[in-house]
Design a protein around this motif. Structure first.
Motif, PDB file in Angstrom:
ATOM      1  N   ASP A 272       6.084 -43.629  41.599  1.00  0.00           N
ATOM      2  CA  ASP A 272       6.976 -44.686  42.065  1.00  0.00           C
ATOM      3  C   ASP A 272       8.080 -44.072  42.926  1.00  0.00           C
ATOM      4  N   ILE A 273       8.644 -44.873  43.780  1.00  0.00           N
ATOM      5  CA  ILE A 273       9.622 -44.394  44.755  1.00  0.00           C
ATOM      6  C   ILE A 273      10.885 -43.845  44.095  1.00  0.00           C
ATOM      7  N   PRO A 274      11.445 -44.485  43.085  1.00  0.00           N
ATOM      8  CA  PRO A 274      12.674 -43.920  42.485  1.00  0.00           C
ATOM      9  C   PRO A 274      12.487 -42.525  41.892  1.00  0.00           C
ATOM     10  N   SER A 275      11.343 -42.266  41.263  1.00  0.00           N
ATOM     11  CA  SER A 275      11.141 -40.924  40.695  1.00  0.00           C
ATOM     12  C   SER A 275      10.946 -39.884  41.793  1.00  0.00           C
ATOM     13  N   VAL A 276      10.272 -40.267  42.876  1.00  0.00           N
ATOM     14  CA  VAL A 276      10.110 -39.352  44.013  1.00  0.00           C
ATOM     15  C   VAL A 276      11.474 -39.096  44.649  1.00  0.00           C
ATOM     16  N   GLU A 277      12.288 -40.136  44.761  1.00  0.00           N
ATOM     17  CA  GLU A 277      13.627 -39.986  45.334  1.00  0.00           C
ATOM     18  C   GLU A 277      14.474 -39.033  44.497  1.00  0.00           C
ATOM     19  N   ARG A 278      14.419 -39.178  43.173  1.00  0.00           N
ATOM     20  CA  ARG A 278      15.188 -38.275  42.297  1.00  0.00           C
ATOM     21  C   ARG A 278      14.690 -36.843  42.423  1.00  0.00           C
ATOM     22  N   ALA A 279      13.373 -36.674  42.481  1.00  0.00           N
ATOM     23  CA  ALA A 279      12.804 -35.328  42.601  1.00  0.00           C
ATOM     24  C   ALA A 279      13.208 -34.685  43.923  1.00  0.00           C
ATOM     25  N   LEU A 280      13.168 -35.453  45.018  1.00  0.00           N
ATOM     26  CA  LEU A 280      13.572 -34.924  46.323  1.00  0.00           C
ATOM     27  C   LEU A 280      15.053 -34.553  46.326  1.00  0.00           C
ATOM     28  N   ALA A 281      15.885 -35.407  45.731  1.00  0.00           N
ATOM     29  CA  ALA A 281      17.320 -35.119  45.681  1.00  0.00           C
ATOM     30  C   ALA A 281      17.593 -33.859  44.868  1.00  0.00           C
ATOM     31  N   GLN A 282      16.877 -33.700  43.764  1.00  0.00           N
ATOM     32  CA  GLN A 282      17.056 -32.512  42.918  1.00  0.00           C
ATOM     33  C   GLN A 282      16.619 -31.259  43.659  1.00  0.00           C
ATOM     34  N   THR A 283      15.489 -31.322  44.355  1.00  0.00           N
ATOM     35  CA  THR A 283      15.009 -30.168  45.117  1.00  0.00           C
ATOM     36  C   THR A 283      15.978 -29.821  46.228  1.00  0.00           C
ATOM     37  N   GLU A 284      16.487 -30.832  46.929  1.00  0.00           N
ATOM     38  CA  GLU A 284      17.423 -30.574  48.024  1.00  0.00           C
ATOM     39  C   GLU A 284      18.706 -29.942  47.490  1.00  0.00           C
TER      40      GLU A 284
END
Length: 171
Positions: free
Chosen positions: A142-154
């Motif tokens: 889902d988009i929110p979990s991908v968004e959180r993962a991308l933010a954490q990686t960044e």
């Protein structure tokens, strides 16, 4: 049986003599192969560096365009405020106010596109370097979990703790 051993021995001696004479040529071929492999490694390194250079230049240009867009957006907001004040005072018509609002919306849209290009070029730098923005354990569900993962990686990358996650995926 005795003659068979002599034939085997003769073949082995002939083979060894052939290898003795062809050995220097084989050695030169191996050295040439090493030289070619080193040239390929250097060419690959230069290609990656060139891609990184281009990605960085694209990022710098996108950053410049985004900053310019932000300034234009501020100016259009100030103009729109003045148009609103003039409309309330009755010195301009509704059509001019609507035109000013449309200009402000257009500038905002262009700025959003510039921001998207800025984010894209930022990611391109890391992708060119072979870094995967999603953790290996991330399931694209889902988009929110991908968004959180991308933010954490960044956040992890910006802190200076950049690691190559592509090698982690293969382990």
């Amino acid at each position: 049986m005795v003659n068979q051993s002599w034939i085997d021995a003769g073949v082995k001696v002939t083979w060894n003599l052939f290898n003795l004479f062809s050995g220097p040529a084989a050695y030169k071929v191996a050295q040439a192969g090493e030289t070619v492999a080193e040239a390929r490694r250097q060419a690959m390194s230069m290609a990656v560096l060139a891609q990184l250079y281009v990605a960085r230049a694209n990022f710098n240009e996108a950053q410049r365009q985004y900053r310019t867009g932000k300034e234009l957006q501020k100016l259009d907001a100030a103009i729109l405020e003045q148009l609103n004040n003039r409309y309330k005072a009755g010195s301009i018509g509704e059509l001019q106010l609507i035109q000013g609002e449309l200009n402000a919306v257009n500038t905002s849209l262009r700025n959003d596109l510039a921001y998207a290009e800025l984010r894209n070029s930022w990611g391109q730098i890391f992708i060119t370097a072979g870094l995967d923005p999603l953790p290996p354990s991330q399931q694209v569900s889902d988009i929110p979990s991908v968004e959180r993962a991308l933010a954490q990686t960044e956040k992890h990358w910006e802190s200076g703790a950049v690691t190559d996650t592509t090698t982690e995926n293969t382990k």
